[in-house]
Motif scaffolding. Sequence first.
Motif, PDB file in Angstrom:
ATOM      1  N   PRO A 233      43.936  29.072  36.341  1.00 36.71           N
ATOM      2  CA  PRO A 233      43.848  29.024  34.871  1.00 36.71           C
ATOM      3  C   PRO A 233      42.780  29.968  34.331  1.00 36.71           C
ATOM      4  O   PRO A 233      41.767  30.248  34.987  1.00 36.71           O
ATOM      5  CB  PRO A 233      43.497  27.560  34.579  1.00 36.71           C
ATOM      6  CG  PRO A 233      43.925  26.810  35.797  1.00 36.71           C
ATOM      7  CD  PRO A 233      43.730  27.760  36.943  1.00 36.71           C
ATOM      8  N   ALA A 234      42.987  30.448  33.111  1.00 35.87           N
ATOM      9  CA  ALA A 234      42.052  31.410  32.507  1.00 35.87           C
ATOM     10  C   ALA A 234      40.741  30.756  32.094  1.00 35.87           C
ATOM     11  O   ALA A 234      39.736  31.446  31.903  1.00 35.87           O
ATOM     12  CB  ALA A 234      42.715  32.081  31.303  1.00 35.87           C
ATOM     13  N   HIS A 235      40.734  29.421  31.941  1.00 33.88           N
ATOM     14  CA  HIS A 235      39.536  28.753  31.440  1.00 33.88           C
ATOM     15  C   HIS A 235      38.540  28.401  32.547  1.00 33.88           C
ATOM     16  O   HIS A 235      37.490  27.804  32.274  1.00 33.88           O
ATOM     17  CB  HIS A 235      39.922  27.468  30.700  1.00 33.88           C
ATOM     18  CG  HIS A 235      40.652  26.468  31.551  1.00 33.88           C
ATOM     19  ND1 HIS A 235      40.023  25.682  32.502  1.00 33.88           N
ATOM     20  CD2 HIS A 235      41.976  26.137  31.602  1.00 33.88           C
ATOM     21  CE1 HIS A 235      40.910  24.902  33.086  1.00 33.88           C
ATOM     22  NE2 HIS A 235      42.110  25.159  32.575  1.00 33.88           N
ATOM     23  N   VAL A 236      38.826  28.737  33.795  1.00 30.22           N
ATOM     24  CA  VAL A 236      37.908  28.404  34.883  1.00 30.22           C
ATOM     25  C   VAL A 236      36.603  29.180  34.707  1.00 30.22           C
ATOM     26  O   VAL A 236      36.606  30.379  34.435  1.00 30.22           O
ATOM     27  CB  VAL A 236      38.549  28.718  36.246  1.00 30.22           C
ATOM     28  CG1 VAL A 236      37.564  28.445  37.368  1.00 30.22           C
ATOM     29  CG2 VAL A 236      39.803  27.886  36.435  1.00 30.22           C
ATOM     30  N   GLU A 237      35.495  28.468  34.879  1.00 37.26           N
ATOM     31  CA  GLU A 237      34.176  29.075  34.688  1.00 37.26           C
ATOM     32  C   GLU A 237      33.859  30.063  35.810  1.00 37.26           C
ATOM     33  O   GLU A 237      34.085  29.769  36.986  1.00 37.26           O
ATOM     34  CB  GLU A 237      33.098  27.995  34.645  1.00 37.26           C
ATOM     35  CG  GLU A 237      33.179  27.085  33.433  1.00 37.26           C
ATOM     36  CD  GLU A 237      32.859  27.830  32.151  1.00 37.26           C
ATOM     37  OE1 GLU A 237      32.095  28.826  32.210  1.00 37.26           O
ATOM     38  OE2 GLU A 237      33.372  27.420  31.084  1.00 37.26           O
ATOM     39  N   PRO A 238      33.327  31.234  35.470  1.00 37.11           N
ATOM     40  CA  PRO A 238      32.911  32.185  36.515  1.00 37.11           C
ATOM     41  C   PRO A 238      31.808  31.610  37.385  1.00 37.11           C
ATOM     42  O   PRO A 238      31.030  30.743  36.969  1.00 37.11           O
ATOM     43  CB  PRO A 238      32.414  33.390  35.695  1.00 37.11           C
ATOM     44  CG  PRO A 238      33.044  33.228  34.340  1.00 37.11           C
ATOM     45  CD  PRO A 238      33.161  31.753  34.110  1.00 37.11           C
ATOM     46  N   ASP A 239      31.772  32.101  38.629  1.00 38.05           N
ATOM     47  CA  ASP A 239      30.783  31.715  39.633  1.00 38.05           C
ATOM     48  C   ASP A 239      30.950  30.289  40.133  1.00 38.05           C
ATOM     49  O   ASP A 239      30.144  29.824  40.959  1.00 38.05           O
ATOM     50  CB  ASP A 239      29.354  31.895  39.098  1.00 38.05           C
ATOM     51  CG  ASP A 239      29.044  33.353  38.807  1.00 38.05           C
ATOM     52  OD1 ASP A 239      29.542  34.213  39.554  1.00 38.05           O
ATOM     53  OD2 ASP A 239      28.323  33.611  37.827  1.00 38.05           O
ATOM     54  N   ALA A 240      31.977  29.556  39.660  1.00 34.86           N
ATOM     55  CA  ALA A 240      32.222  28.215  40.179  1.00 34.86           C
ATOM     56  C   ALA A 240      32.824  28.316  41.579  1.00 34.86           C
ATOM     57  O   ALA A 240      33.489  29.299  41.935  1.00 34.86           O
ATOM     58  CB  ALA A 240      33.158  27.445  39.256  1.00 34.86           C
ATOM     59  N   GLU A 241      32.581  27.320  42.389  1.00 33.27           N
ATOM     60  CA  GLU A 241      33.155  27.253  43.728  1.00 33.27           C
ATOM     61  C   GLU A 241      34.287  26.240  43.726  1.00 33.27           C
ATOM     62  O   GLU A 241      34.082  25.069  43.400  1.00 33.27           O
ATOM     63  CB  GLU A 241      32.100  26.876  44.762  1.00 33.27           C
ATOM     64  CG  GLU A 241      32.602  27.020  46.198  1.00 33.27           C
ATOM     65  CD  GLU A 241      31.525  26.750  47.225  1.00 33.27           C
ATOM     66  OE1 GLU A 241      31.385  27.532  48.166  1.00 33.27           O
ATOM     67  OE2 GLU A 241      30.820  25.730  47.070  1.00 33.27           O
ATOM     68  N   LEU A 242      35.474  26.675  44.064  1.00 29.89           N
ATOM     69  CA  LEU A 242      36.658  25.834  44.057  1.00 29.89           C
ATOM     70  C   LEU A 242      37.070  25.504  45.483  1.00 29.89           C
ATOM     71  O   LEU A 242      36.863  26.305  46.411  1.00 29.89           O
ATOM     72  CB  LEU A 242      37.807  26.520  43.314  1.00 29.89           C
ATOM     73  CG  LEU A 242      37.518  26.913  41.867  1.00 29.89           C
ATOM     74  CD1 LEU A 242      38.736  27.598  41.259  1.00 29.89           C
ATOM     75  CD2 LEU A 242      37.124  25.699  41.039  1.00 29.89           C
ATOM     76  N   VAL A 243      37.689  24.348  45.648  1.00 34.31           N
ATOM     77  CA  VAL A 243      38.016  23.810  46.962  1.00 34.31           C
ATOM     78  C   VAL A 243      39.525  23.806  47.152  1.00 34.31           C
ATOM     79  O   VAL A 243      40.269  23.395  46.252  1.00 34.31           O
ATOM     80  CB  VAL A 243      37.458  22.375  47.113  1.00 34.31           C
ATOM     81  CG1 VAL A 243      37.887  21.762  48.440  1.00 34.31           C
ATOM     82  CG2 VAL A 243      35.940  22.383  46.992  1.00 34.31           C
ATOM     83  N   TRP A 244      39.984  24.255  48.321  1.00 35.72           N
ATOM     84  CA  TRP A 244      41.401  24.218  48.669  1.00 35.72           C
ATOM     85  C   TRP A 244      41.678  22.971  49.526  1.00 35.72           C
ATOM     86  O   TRP A 244      41.000  22.748  50.522  1.00 35.72           O
ATOM     87  CB  TRP A 244      41.807  25.453  49.460  1.00 35.72           C
ATOM     88  CG  TRP A 244      41.731  26.737  48.675  1.00 35.72           C
ATOM     89  CD1 TRP A 244      40.729  27.651  48.706  1.00 35.72           C
ATOM     90  CD2 TRP A 244      42.710  27.237  47.761  1.00 35.72           C
ATOM     91  NE1 TRP A 244      40.996  28.697  47.869  1.00 35.72           N
ATOM     92  CE2 TRP A 244      42.220  28.476  47.266  1.00 35.72           C
ATOM     93  CE3 TRP A 244      43.936  26.779  47.310  1.00 35.72           C
ATOM     94  CZ2 TRP A 244      42.919  29.239  46.353  1.00 35.72           C
ATOM     95  CZ3 TRP A 244      44.643  27.542  46.393  1.00 35.72           C
ATOM     96  CH2 TRP A 244      44.146  28.749  45.917  1.00 35.72           C
TER      97      TRP A 244
END
Length: 306
Positions: free
Chosen positions: A247-258
Amino acid sequence: MFRSFWGVFGGLTLPYPEAVYTALGILTLIATVGFLLWVWQRARRLEPEQYLFHNVRFMQGMLAFTWLGILLAAWMRFMLVAPAAQGRYLFPALPALALAFGLAICLWPTGIRHVAAAIPTGLFLLCAVTPTWIIEPAFVPPASLRYADADWEVRRDRTGPADEHPSMLLSAIDLPSTVTPGQPVRVHLQLAAVARPQSDWALFLHLRDRDGNIVAQFDSFPGGGLWPTTQWPIGEERQERITVSVPAHVEPDAELVWVFGLYHPGHWTRTHWVDTEHVGPINRDATPNELFLGTSRVVQPVAAEG
């Protein structure tokens, strides 16, 4: 409606080539014009008071075509309520449509009328070749591939209906180290059957934030539905190429988990992962019935120059 009346397959995703619809369109136009001319010619020969009492066959025919008119009116009403133009709504009128086409042929010159047998012959041949020409190639499972990229991470995660009898193995993964908001991202998974699966499992892939909220997800049967797990040869490794839109609204530098897992699509029961080399929950939503794959960092999209 026209295309699905004559033939669109695979849940309205597999059409004929344009040339086929063009030929069928010409045939439909000829039949429609011919039938209207037949009605006009027959009506001109009859006096109004003779319609009911002296030409029963004509009125029987008109009754059949009244049924066609009722279906057309019902279809138009349906379109006003829930627009969904599908030719199958006219299938109950196929006898009347066939009769109309037959009457249209009656207007053809005698010499040409003898050639009319080529029309049902051609339609029969089209039906006969459609399964192997249109349908079968679209449902051929993709080729099984083994990973050869050194960047793939080797895994040994097993899952199945019971811990002591695992049936599926996740043997390798390829995750992106970074993702960009508003852009698609590709993930590769390699699975193998270590025993005969008793169910056709579906797979899910979640991209979550650190609080366990799903940012993006993908659900499907393996191979886009072309690899039922009950038909997997034991030991053969197969790749899943999964595309997820961030999504375009995801904050930069955030760490996302798969997070990955398998589940039964009938009752939504997930399989339990065992013998994993990656133990311990990564976030508060991590459970034994799903598998942590890794993380990706969110980066800003590169601005275009100029």
